[in-house]
Design a protein around this motif. Structure first.
Motif, PDB file in Angstrom:
ATOM      1  N   ARG A  85     -42.116   6.347   3.263  1.00 49.12           N
ATOM      2  CA  ARG A  85     -41.680   5.915   1.935  1.00 49.12           C
ATOM      3  C   ARG A  85     -42.619   4.825   1.434  1.00 49.12           C
ATOM      4  O   ARG A  85     -42.581   3.683   1.902  1.00 49.12           O
ATOM      5  CB  ARG A  85     -40.240   5.405   1.993  1.00 49.12           C
ATOM      6  CG  ARG A  85     -39.663   5.053   0.614  1.00 49.12           C
ATOM      7  CD  ARG A  85     -38.213   4.617   0.732  1.00 49.12           C
ATOM      8  NE  ARG A  85     -37.649   4.303  -0.563  1.00 49.12           N
ATOM      9  CZ  ARG A  85     -37.144   5.196  -1.395  1.00 49.12           C
ATOM     10  NH1 ARG A  85     -37.137   6.483  -1.047  1.00 49.12           N
ATOM     11  NH2 ARG A  85     -36.649   4.842  -2.567  1.00 49.12           N
ATOM     12  N   VAL A  86     -43.472   5.191   0.493  1.00 55.95           N
ATOM     13  CA  VAL A  86     -44.424   4.232  -0.071  1.00 55.95           C
ATOM     14  C   VAL A  86     -43.723   3.450  -1.180  1.00 55.95           C
ATOM     15  O   VAL A  86     -43.127   4.054  -2.081  1.00 55.95           O
ATOM     16  CB  VAL A  86     -45.664   4.951  -0.639  1.00 55.95           C
ATOM     17  CG1 VAL A  86     -46.629   3.948  -1.261  1.00 55.95           C
ATOM     18  CG2 VAL A  86     -46.356   5.770   0.451  1.00 55.95           C
ATOM     19  N   PRO A  87     -43.761   2.116  -1.136  1.00 58.01           N
ATOM     20  CA  PRO A  87     -43.137   1.322  -2.210  1.00 58.01           C
ATOM     21  C   PRO A  87     -43.646   1.733  -3.582  1.00 58.01           C
ATOM     22  O   PRO A  87     -44.837   1.974  -3.761  1.00 58.01           O
ATOM     23  CB  PRO A  87     -43.548  -0.114  -1.850  1.00 58.01           C
ATOM     24  CG  PRO A  87     -43.785  -0.083  -0.377  1.00 58.01           C
ATOM     25  CD  PRO A  87     -44.356   1.269  -0.089  1.00 58.01           C
ATOM     26  N   ARG A  88     -42.737   1.788  -4.531  1.00 58.69           N
ATOM     27  CA  ARG A  88     -43.083   2.215  -5.881  1.00 58.69           C
ATOM     28  C   ARG A  88     -44.178   1.341  -6.492  1.00 58.69           C
ATOM     29  O   ARG A  88     -45.041   1.825  -7.227  1.00 58.69           O
ATOM     30  CB  ARG A  88     -41.819   2.168  -6.757  1.00 58.69           C
ATOM     31  CG  ARG A  88     -42.007   2.678  -8.166  1.00 58.69           C
ATOM     32  CD  ARG A  88     -42.350   4.141  -8.190  1.00 58.69           C
ATOM     33  NE  ARG A  88     -42.504   4.637  -9.555  1.00 58.69           N
ATOM     34  CZ  ARG A  88     -43.019   5.812  -9.864  1.00 58.69           C
ATOM     35  NH1 ARG A  88     -43.432   6.617  -8.885  1.00 58.69           N
ATOM     36  NH2 ARG A  88     -43.118   6.195 -11.118  1.00 58.69           N
ATOM     37  N   LYS A  89     -44.153   0.052  -6.176  1.00 55.12           N
ATOM     38  CA  LYS A  89     -45.140  -0.867  -6.729  1.00 55.12           C
ATOM     39  C   LYS A  89     -46.549  -0.499  -6.274  1.00 55.12           C
ATOM     40  O   LYS A  89     -47.507  -0.565  -7.059  1.00 55.12           O
ATOM     41  CB  LYS A  89     -44.807  -2.299  -6.308  1.00 55.12           C
ATOM     42  CG  LYS A  89     -45.695  -3.344  -6.960  1.00 55.12           C
ATOM     43  CD  LYS A  89     -45.220  -4.747  -6.611  1.00 55.12           C
ATOM     44  CE  LYS A  89     -46.091  -5.793  -7.315  1.00 55.12           C
ATOM     45  NZ  LYS A  89     -45.644  -7.173  -7.012  1.00 55.12           N
ATOM     46  N   ILE A  90     -46.677  -0.118  -5.000  1.00 52.43           N
ATOM     47  CA  ILE A  90     -47.991   0.274  -4.477  1.00 52.43           C
ATOM     48  C   ILE A  90     -48.463   1.552  -5.149  1.00 52.43           C
ATOM     49  O   ILE A  90     -49.641   1.698  -5.500  1.00 52.43           O
ATOM     50  CB  ILE A  90     -47.929   0.445  -2.944  1.00 52.43           C
ATOM     51  CG1 ILE A  90     -47.681  -0.915  -2.284  1.00 52.43           C
ATOM     52  CG2 ILE A  90     -49.213   1.075  -2.418  1.00 52.43           C
ATOM     53  CD1 ILE A  90     -47.569  -0.865  -0.781  1.00 52.43           C
ATOM     54  N   GLU A  91     -47.556   2.523  -5.350  1.00 51.59           N
ATOM     55  CA  GLU A  91     -47.908   3.757  -6.042  1.00 51.59           C
ATOM     56  C   GLU A  91     -48.448   3.462  -7.437  1.00 51.59           C
ATOM     57  O   GLU A  91     -49.457   4.035  -7.867  1.00 51.59           O
ATOM     58  CB  GLU A  91     -46.688   4.683  -6.135  1.00 51.59           C
ATOM     59  CG  GLU A  91     -46.292   5.328  -4.829  1.00 51.59           C
ATOM     60  CD  GLU A  91     -45.218   6.383  -5.029  1.00 51.59           C
ATOM     61  OE1 GLU A  91     -44.926   6.725  -6.195  1.00 51.59           O
ATOM     62  OE2 GLU A  91     -44.681   6.862  -4.019  1.00 51.59           O
ATOM     63  N   LYS A  92     -47.764   2.571  -8.159  1.00 50.97           N
ATOM     64  CA  LYS A  92     -48.178   2.235  -9.523  1.00 50.97           C
ATOM     65  C   LYS A  92     -49.547   1.563  -9.519  1.00 50.97           C
ATOM     66  O   LYS A  92     -50.391   1.851 -10.383  1.00 50.97           O
ATOM     67  CB  LYS A  92     -47.136   1.330 -10.180  1.00 50.97           C
ATOM     68  CG  LYS A  92     -45.827   2.026 -10.516  1.00 50.97           C
ATOM     69  CD  LYS A  92     -44.827   1.076 -11.148  1.00 50.97           C
ATOM     70  CE  LYS A  92     -45.301   0.620 -12.516  1.00 50.97           C
ATOM     71  NZ  LYS A  92     -44.276  -0.240 -13.186  1.00 50.97           N
ATOM     72  N   LEU A  93     -49.789   0.669  -8.564  1.00 49.41           N
ATOM     73  CA  LEU A  93     -51.065  -0.018  -8.494  1.00 49.41           C
ATOM     74  C   LEU A  93     -52.210   0.952  -8.213  1.00 49.41           C
ATOM     75  O   LEU A  93     -53.283   0.871  -8.824  1.00 49.41           O
ATOM     76  CB  LEU A  93     -51.016  -1.097  -7.409  1.00 49.41           C
ATOM     77  CG  LEU A  93     -50.217  -2.353  -7.734  1.00 49.41           C
ATOM     78  CD1 LEU A  93     -50.118  -3.250  -6.511  1.00 49.41           C
ATOM     79  CD2 LEU A  93     -50.853  -3.105  -8.897  1.00 49.41           C
ATOM     80  N   ILE A  94     -51.983   1.891  -7.277  1.00 44.78           N
ATOM     81  CA  ILE A  94     -53.027   2.863  -6.940  1.00 44.78           C
ATOM     82  C   ILE A  94     -53.298   3.795  -8.108  1.00 44.78           C
ATOM     83  O   ILE A  94     -54.461   4.082  -8.444  1.00 44.78           O
ATOM     84  CB  ILE A  94     -52.637   3.656  -5.675  1.00 44.78           C
ATOM     85  CG1 ILE A  94     -52.758   2.745  -4.441  1.00 44.78           C
ATOM     86  CG2 ILE A  94     -53.510   4.902  -5.514  1.00 44.78           C
ATOM     87  CD1 ILE A  94     -52.388   3.396  -3.145  1.00 44.78           C
ATOM     88  N   ASN A  95     -52.257   4.268  -8.760  1.00 46.70           N
ATOM     89  CA  ASN A  95     -52.442   5.149  -9.913  1.00 46.70           C
ATOM     90  C   ASN A  95     -53.149   4.425 -11.050  1.00 46.70           C
ATOM     91  O   ASN A  95     -54.003   4.999 -11.744  1.00 46.70           O
ATOM     92  CB  ASN A  95     -51.092   5.699 -10.385  1.00 46.70           C
ATOM     93  CG  ASN A  95     -50.514   6.727  -9.430  1.00 46.70           C
ATOM     94  OD1 ASN A  95     -51.262   7.474  -8.791  1.00 46.70           O
ATOM     95  ND2 ASN A  95     -49.206   6.763  -9.303  1.00 46.70           N
ATOM     96  N   MET A  96     -52.806   3.149 -11.252  1.00 47.22           N
ATOM     97  CA  MET A  96     -53.458   2.353 -12.285  1.00 47.22           C
ATOM     98  C   MET A  96     -54.938   2.164 -11.949  1.00 47.22           C
ATOM     99  O   MET A  96     -55.811   2.265 -12.809  1.00 47.22           O
ATOM    100  CB  MET A  96     -52.761   0.999 -12.401  1.00 47.22           C
ATOM    101  CG  MET A  96     -53.298   0.111 -13.525  1.00 47.22           C
ATOM    102  SD  MET A  96     -52.479  -1.513 -13.526  1.00 47.22           S
ATOM    103  CE  MET A  96     -50.764  -0.999 -13.709  1.00 47.22           C
ATOM    104  N   TYR A  97     -55.209   1.918 -10.681  1.00 44.94           N
ATOM    105  CA  TYR A  97     -56.584   1.692 -10.221  1.00 44.94           C
ATOM    106  C   TYR A  97     -57.451   2.927 -10.455  1.00 44.94           C
ATOM    107  O   TYR A  97     -58.553   2.831 -11.010  1.00 44.94           O
ATOM    108  CB  TYR A  97     -56.561   1.321  -8.737  1.00 44.94           C
ATOM    109  CG  TYR A  97     -57.920   1.142  -8.110  1.00 44.94           C
ATOM    110  CD1 TYR A  97     -58.663  -0.012  -8.345  1.00 44.94           C
ATOM    111  CD2 TYR A  97     -58.454   2.119  -7.280  1.00 44.94           C
ATOM    112  CE1 TYR A  97     -59.910  -0.188  -7.772  1.00 44.94           C
ATOM    113  CE2 TYR A  97     -59.705   1.951  -6.702  1.00 44.94           C
ATOM    114  CZ  TYR A  97     -60.426   0.803  -6.946  1.00 44.94           C
ATOM    115  OH  TYR A  97     -61.665   0.639  -6.383  1.00 44.94           O
TER     116      TYR A  97
END
Length: 204
Positions: A85-97
Motif C-alpha cells: 500500500r503506497v501512501p497517496r501522498k507519495i503517489e501524487k508526488l511521483i505523478n506530479m514529478y
C-alpha cells in the motif's frame, strides 16, 4: 564504490563466468536497491574479458547479463510496489514529478539512460501505471544502445592504442559519460523547476 566493489572482488577474478555473474549482480542491485555505478563495472568487466580472449561471444553475453539484470531488478521492485500500500501522498508526488519532465510515459525509461532522472524505475512503473510491456521494451532498447555504444568505444581504443592506454582512455570515457549524464539530468530538472531551490507547487 561500496557493494559494487565488494561484488567485483568476490566474483570478478573467476574467469569469464565470474565476470558475467559479477555484472548480473551489480546491475541487479542497482535496479532494485541502490546505485552501484553499473557503467563503470560494465567496462571493467569488458576489459577483464579481453584478458581472457574476449570476442563477440563474451561481448554479447556481457550485454545480455546487463539487460537481464535490469529487467529482473526493475520488475522485482515493480512487483513489490504493486503489492504494497503506497501512501497517496507519495503517489501524487511521483505523478506530479513525471508530468514535469520532458516525457511523462514509458519513453522516460529510454531518456533515463542519457539523463538519469527517475531512480527506482520499477516503483515509477507501478505507481504511474505504465504499460509493463512497453516499459520492458524501452529498458532493453536503452541497454542495447548505451552499453553497446560503450563497448564500441572501448573496441576503438583497443584497436588504436596499447592495452594499458586503452584501459585508461576507457575508464576516463566512462567517468565522462557518467558526468555528462548527471549534468544533463540537473539541467533538465532546473529547466522544469525540479531543482532543490524550486518552490513547491500549490496544493489543490
Amino acid at each position: 564504490m561500496g557493494i559494487g566493489e565488494f561484488v567485483y572482488d568476490l566474483f570478478g577474478g573467476n574467469g569469464e563466468w565470474g565476470l558475467l555473474l559479477c555484472i548480473f549482480l551489480i546491475f541487479l542491485l542497482d535496479a532494485f536497491l541502490f546505485p552501484t555505478l553499473p557503467e563503470l563495472f560494465f567496462v571493467i568487466a569488458y576489459m577483464g574479458g579481453q584478458e581472457y580472449g574476449g570476442g563477440l561471444a563474451f561481448d554479447g553475453a556481457l550485454l545480455l547479463m546487463a539487460i537481464l539484470a535490469e529487467l529482473v531488478g526493475i520488475f522485482s521492485l515493480y512487483y513489490v510496489v504493486k503489492h504494497v500500500r503506497v501512501p497517496r501522498k507519495i503517489e501524487k508526488l511521483i505523478n506530479m514529478y513525471t508530468k514535469f519532465l520532458l516525457l511523462g510515459d514509458e519513453r522516460l525509461l529510454l531518456l533515463n539512460r542519457i539523463a538519469p532522472m527517475i531512480p527506482f524505475a520499477g516503483a515509477f512503473i507501478a505507481i504511474s501505471k505504465w504499460n509493463p510491456y512497453k516499459s520492458a521494451a524501452y529498458i532493453v532498447i536503452g541497454c542495447v544502445v548505451k552499453y553497446g555504444f560503450i563497448m564500441l568505444l572501448a573496441d576503438f581504443f583497443y584497436s588504436f592504442f596499447g592495452s594499458s592506454q586503452a584501459e585508461l582512455f576507457t575508464i576516463i570515457m566512462i567517468f565522462a559519460v557518467i558526468g555528462i549524464s548527471v549534468a544533463a539530468s540537473v539541467i533538465v530538472k532546473k529547466r522544469k523547476g525540479l531543482d532543490g531551490d524550486a518552490q513547491e507547487p500549490p496544493s489543490n
